[in-house]
Write an enzyme that holds these catalytic residues in place. Sequence first.
Site, PDB file in Angstrom:
ATOM      1  N   CYS A 279       0.837  -1.194   0.000  1.00  0.00           N
ATOM      2  CA  CYS A 279       0.000   0.000   0.000  1.00  0.00           C
ATOM      3  C   CYS A 279       0.876   1.249   0.000  1.00  0.00           C
ATOM      4  O   CYS A 279       1.923   1.295   0.651  1.00  0.00           O
ATOM      5  CB  CYS A 279      -0.978  -0.001   1.168  1.00  0.00           C
ATOM      6  SG  CYS A 279      -0.396   0.740   2.690  1.00  0.00           S
ATOM      7  N   GLU A 280       0.446   2.228  -0.749  1.00  0.00           N
ATOM      8  CA  GLU A 280       1.252   3.436  -0.886  1.00  0.00           C
ATOM      9  C   GLU A 280       1.145   4.355   0.321  1.00  0.00           C
ATOM     10  O   GLU A 280       1.883   5.330   0.415  1.00  0.00           O
ATOM     11  CB  GLU A 280       0.855   4.194  -2.156  1.00  0.00           C
ATOM     12  CG  GLU A 280      -0.546   4.744  -2.171  1.00  0.00           C
ATOM     13  CD  GLU A 280      -0.873   5.433  -3.491  1.00  0.00           C
ATOM     14  OE1 GLU A 280      -1.473   6.518  -3.432  1.00  0.00           O
ATOM     15  OE2 GLU A 280      -0.540   4.897  -4.558  1.00  0.00           O
ATOM     16  N   HIS A 281       0.251   4.057   1.243  1.00  0.00           N
ATOM     17  CA  HIS A 281       0.087   4.912   2.415  1.00  0.00           C
ATOM     18  C   HIS A 281       1.032   4.534   3.556  1.00  0.00           C
ATOM     19  O   HIS A 281       1.571   5.414   4.235  1.00  0.00           O
ATOM     20  CB  HIS A 281      -1.363   4.850   2.912  1.00  0.00           C
ATOM     21  CG  HIS A 281      -2.340   5.339   1.887  1.00  0.00           C
ATOM     22  ND1 HIS A 281      -3.564   4.726   1.668  1.00  0.00           N
ATOM     23  CD2 HIS A 281      -2.279   6.361   1.009  1.00  0.00           C
ATOM     24  CE1 HIS A 281      -4.210   5.367   0.706  1.00  0.00           C
ATOM     25  NE2 HIS A 281      -3.444   6.348   0.287  1.00  0.00           N
ATOM     26  N   HIS A 282       1.223   3.217   3.771  1.00  0.00           N
ATOM     27  CA  HIS A 282       2.070   2.774   4.875  1.00  0.00           C
ATOM     28  C   HIS A 282       3.186   1.838   4.424  1.00  0.00           C
ATOM     29  O   HIS A 282       3.942   1.339   5.256  1.00  0.00           O
ATOM     30  CB  HIS A 282       1.221   2.068   5.946  1.00  0.00           C
ATOM     31  CG  HIS A 282       0.155   2.924   6.531  1.00  0.00           C
ATOM     32  ND1 HIS A 282      -1.157   2.909   6.072  1.00  0.00           N
ATOM     33  CD2 HIS A 282       0.195   3.867   7.507  1.00  0.00           C
ATOM     34  CE1 HIS A 282      -1.872   3.778   6.757  1.00  0.00           C
ATOM     35  NE2 HIS A 282      -1.084   4.371   7.638  1.00  0.00           N
TER      36      HIS A 282
ATOM     37  N   HIS B 122      -5.085  -6.287   3.784  1.00  0.00           N
ATOM     38  CA  HIS B 122      -4.171  -5.161   3.937  1.00  0.00           C
ATOM     39  C   HIS B 122      -3.488  -5.208   5.298  1.00  0.00           C
ATOM     40  O   HIS B 122      -4.139  -5.048   6.331  1.00  0.00           O
ATOM     41  CB  HIS B 122      -4.951  -3.850   3.777  1.00  0.00           C
ATOM     42  CG  HIS B 122      -5.489  -3.642   2.396  1.00  0.00           C
ATOM     43  ND1 HIS B 122      -5.110  -2.578   1.614  1.00  0.00           N
ATOM     44  CD2 HIS B 122      -6.354  -4.374   1.644  1.00  0.00           C
ATOM     45  CE1 HIS B 122      -5.727  -2.652   0.441  1.00  0.00           C
ATOM     46  NE2 HIS B 122      -6.493  -3.732   0.440  1.00  0.00           N
TER      47      HIS B 122
ATOM     48  N   GLN C 132      -5.700  -0.356  -3.789  1.00  0.00           N
ATOM     49  CA  GLN C 132      -6.385  -1.480  -4.422  1.00  0.00           C
ATOM     50  C   GLN C 132      -7.397  -1.027  -5.461  1.00  0.00           C
ATOM     51  O   GLN C 132      -7.529  -1.642  -6.525  1.00  0.00           O
ATOM     52  CB  GLN C 132      -7.061  -2.360  -3.362  1.00  0.00           C
ATOM     53  CG  GLN C 132      -7.706  -3.614  -3.955  1.00  0.00           C
ATOM     54  CD  GLN C 132      -8.252  -4.547  -2.895  1.00  0.00           C
ATOM     55  OE1 GLN C 132      -7.612  -4.765  -1.873  1.00  0.00           O
ATOM     56  NE2 GLN C 132      -9.428  -5.092  -3.121  1.00  0.00           N
TER      57      GLN C 132
ATOM     58  N   CYS D 204      -1.604  -3.100   6.570  1.00  0.00           N
ATOM     59  CA  CYS D 204      -1.629  -1.811   7.273  1.00  0.00           C
ATOM     60  C   CYS D 204      -2.816  -1.749   8.232  1.00  0.00           C
ATOM     61  O   CYS D 204      -2.827  -0.946   9.171  1.00  0.00           O
ATOM     62  CB  CYS D 204      -1.694  -0.654   6.279  1.00  0.00           C
ATOM     63  SG  CYS D 204      -3.128  -0.680   5.192  1.00  0.00           S
TER      64      CYS D 204
END
Length: 202
Positions: A89-92, A158, A130, A160
């Site tokens: 995931c590009e956030h975490h 996920h 996603q 995260c």
Amino acid sequence: MSDSRPDDVRHGVARAQAEEAVRTLLKWAGDDPAREGLLDTPKRVAKAYEDWFSGYALDPDDYMARTFEEVDGYDEMIVLRDIEYESHCEHHMAPIIGKVHVGYLPDGKVVGISKLARVVEAYARRFQVQEKMTAQIAHCIQRALQPRGVGVVVVGTHECMTTRGIHKRGVSMVTSKMLGSFRDDARTRAEFLRFIEVGPGR
């Protein structure tokens, strides 16, 4: 001792810089990058990144370039299900692990099924959301084959969400992108969903 190659530069960043960034994170986390168990960790992480994010060096459209038209008039749905993928995931920067199901209604052209799996890999091995990955896969198939319809369903767990924050395990996310007849015709969409049977009962 690191076997970093000083001439290994990717996207404007030298491997030595990437390894130093890992050392910084190890120290920031509270450990000592110089202790024996962590000495080779920066090198290993850099090498892992080559694998995990190899999708940036791939063009999914290239995989779909070779199509076949000699299918003896076959025009029924083609479905490839349970394509396993690993993404981040590009956030975490935490792993997303799951399966992709793709289907399309050909309009004179088909593609080798391994190419569909490679398209999934090319998009998955990048930092992702996603929902975006689901749409990217569908649009890639649409561009290459111009079929009567495309359906893509992605199921992902996920990390995260399971290893940080709310710490909820056993939760999976389901996203879909329907194009053409998969979007406009309820019967086509229902047939596709019946083929893939997403859910715990499967």
